[in-house]
Design a protein around this motif. Structure first.
Motif, mmCIF file in Angstrom:
data_model
loop_
_atom_site.group_PDB
_atom_site.id
_atom_site.type_symbol
_atom_site.label_atom_id
_atom_site.label_comp_id
_atom_site.label_asym_id
_atom_site.label_seq_id
_atom_site.Cartn_x
_atom_site.Cartn_y
_atom_site.Cartn_z
ATOM 1 N N TYR A 178 0.744 -1.120 -0.060
ATOM 2 C CA TYR A 178 -0.076 -0.042 -0.054
ATOM 3 C C TYR A 178 0.843 1.283 -0.112
ATOM 4 O O TYR A 178 1.976 1.367 0.343
ATOM 5 C CB TYR A 178 -0.974 0.194 1.174
ATOM 6 N N ASN A 179 0.283 2.428 -0.332
ATOM 7 C CA ASN A 179 0.978 3.746 -0.444
ATOM 8 C C ASN A 179 0.113 4.583 0.362
ATOM 9 O O ASN A 179 -0.942 5.139 -0.123
ATOM 10 C CB ASN A 179 1.109 4.152 -1.769
ATOM 11 N N LEU A 180 0.394 4.842 1.662
ATOM 12 C CA LEU A 180 -0.266 5.847 2.375
ATOM 13 C C LEU A 180 0.768 7.075 2.730
ATOM 14 O O LEU A 180 1.826 6.699 3.098
ATOM 15 C CB LEU A 180 -0.533 5.298 3.860
ATOM 16 N N GLU A 230 -1.608 9.822 6.708
ATOM 17 C CA GLU A 230 -2.559 8.826 6.860
ATOM 18 C C GLU A 230 -2.183 7.643 7.113
ATOM 19 O O GLU A 230 -3.055 6.928 8.142
ATOM 20 C CB GLU A 230 -2.915 8.465 5.116
ATOM 21 N N ASN A 284 -9.162 11.763 1.255
ATOM 22 C CA ASN A 284 -7.902 11.233 0.993
ATOM 23 C C ASN A 284 -7.883 9.584 1.614
ATOM 24 O O ASN A 284 -7.479 8.881 0.800
ATOM 25 C CB ASN A 284 -6.388 12.000 1.306
ATOM 26 N N LEU A 285 -8.000 9.495 2.752
ATOM 27 C CA LEU A 285 -7.941 8.282 3.335
ATOM 28 C C LEU A 285 -9.170 7.446 2.924
ATOM 29 O O LEU A 285 -9.017 6.126 2.643
ATOM 30 C CB LEU A 285 -7.952 8.364 4.841
ATOM 31 N N GLU A 299 -10.128 7.068 -0.149
ATOM 32 C CA GLU A 299 -9.905 6.748 -1.475
ATOM 33 C C GLU A 299 -8.807 5.712 -1.275
ATOM 34 O O GLU A 299 -8.688 5.081 -2.443
ATOM 35 C CB GLU A 299 -9.629 7.849 -2.236
ATOM 36 N N ARG A 300 -8.188 5.738 -0.337
ATOM 37 C CA ARG A 300 -6.799 4.684 -0.209
ATOM 38 C C ARG A 300 -7.320 3.440 -0.251
ATOM 39 O O ARG A 300 -8.295 2.831 0.471
ATOM 40 C CB ARG A 300 -5.967 5.156 0.920
ATOM 41 N N LYS A 301 -6.507 2.330 -1.132
ATOM 42 C CA LYS A 301 -6.757 1.045 -1.164
ATOM 43 C C LYS A 301 -5.340 0.366 -0.840
ATOM 44 O O LYS A 301 -4.232 0.934 -0.772
ATOM 45 C CB LYS A 301 -7.276 0.664 -2.395
ATOM 46 N N ARG A 338 -10.399 -1.246 0.550
ATOM 47 C CA ARG A 338 -10.149 -0.125 1.077
ATOM 48 C C ARG A 338 -9.766 -0.170 2.564
ATOM 49 O O ARG A 338 -10.039 -1.084 3.053
ATOM 50 C CB ARG A 338 -11.458 0.647 1.167
ATOM 51 N N TRP A 339 -9.165 0.686 3.125
ATOM 52 C CA TRP A 339 -8.637 0.758 4.496
ATOM 53 C C TRP A 339 -9.920 1.209 5.310
ATOM 54 O O TRP A 339 -10.333 0.449 6.346
ATOM 55 C CB TRP A 339 -7.734 1.945 4.805
#
Length: 309
Positions: A17-19, A23, A75-76, A78-80, A99-100
């Motif tokens: 993942y890329n946070l 985040e 932002n968070l 949309e994070r996967k 998703r988170w």
């Protein structure tokens, strides 16, 4: 800062993942909040993160904390991320994408972020009868590189032996959340990602790290890491009176009973070896309690979980 314990299933530690830094910090605070409930969480649980809490734990201004929480709403959400798991009926490995969070909200007047973890995330921070990795939040609180936080987690999962196996460069980049097009040249990858991350870990955490690279022909295709725990300043170690009488009276049954209770305390994070289960940790604590010095060292926590001499 509190000695807050971050605990993740090793499947999540090894996920790709890329946070961004803010985040990752919010995810870590949410995991701690989930543990603090003491009752477990579900995919419907709403976890509250306060801006003041974020500011104090990561030593940032209130304004920076407010912005971190506000920006997370978009932002968070949309994070996967992706992770490898075993399909229940065939024991075959599958790749899961998730998703988170399934729900996120910011209460502006109260400066509170409300997070609900996605269904696939919940078991990865609650099913800790299996292998997990734990570390104190303070170890990554000063890290400002998102790659440093991820690398520290990947390393600390190997705390017991102090080194990782060789990992292919492609897999390592995936775990750090790098796109194929990012830092393709090795010189850029080292100068922008790898070496700054290692420098921050060496400067601000409890371990010192070095790496070794492996080549196929002229190309670097793999990496491995070794690390050592930093020495603790003896002046910081709290001295307790030797509790000879109390030590002599504790029975084997009591030792295993209270070892089980101690294994679940966040304060015991510094004694954890990272990849062991709670039951394995409890067995090791019970062995520790056979030693007078360790019994004395852990006595305040024994009293906290109900031990009476």
């Amino acid at each position: 800062m509190k000695n807050d314990l971050v605990v993740k299933d090793n499947i999540l530690i090894n996920a790709s993942y890329n946070l961004e830094v803010t985040e990752q910090r919010l995810i870590l605070l949410s995991i701690i909040r989930a543990r603090e409930t003491g009752q477990g969480i579900t995919s419907d649980s709403k976890l509250e993160i306060h801006a003041s809490d974020y500011a104090s734990r990561f030593d940032v201004t209130k304004e920076a904390a407010y912005n971190a929480l506000k920006n997370a709403v978009n932002n968070l959400f949309e994070r996967k991320f992706s992770f490898k798991d075993i399909y229940k009926t065939t024991n075959k490995e599958i790749v899961v994408k998730s998703r988170w969070v399934s729900r996120i909200a910011y209460v502006d007047d109260l400066a509170i972020l409300e997070i609900t973890f996605a269904p696939d995330v919940v078991p990865l921070i609650t099913r800790l009868e299996k292998h997990f990795t734990s570390y104190q939040l303070k170890q990554v609180a000063q890290l400002t590189s998102k790659y440093a936080i991820r690398l520290y987690e990947l390393l600390i999962a190997w705390r017991e032996i102090g080194k990782t196996p060789q990992i292919s460069l492609t897999e390592f980049r995936e775990k750090l959340g790098l796109e194929v097009s990012e830092y393709q040249k090795m010189v850029n990858f080292k100068s922008r990602v790898l070496e700054p991350a290692i420098q921050q870990i060496n400067d601000y955490t409890d371990i010192n790290v070095k790496y070794e690279q492996y080549k196929t022909g002229r190309s670097i295709t793999g990496l491995s890491f070794s690390f050592k725990q930093k020495k603790v300043d003896e002046s910081e170690i709290r001295k307790e009176p030797i509790l000879t009488e109390e030590f002599s009276k504790i029975t084997d049954a009591q030792r295993y009973l209270f070892a089980t209770k101690l294994s679940e305390l966040p304060e015991m994070g510094e004694y954890s070896q990272g990849t062991e289960s709670y039951s394995q940790f409890a067995i090791r604590i019970a062995e520790m309690l056979k030693n007078l010095e360790k019994f004395t060292e852990l006595y305040p926590l024994l009293k906290k979980v109900g031990f009476k001499s």
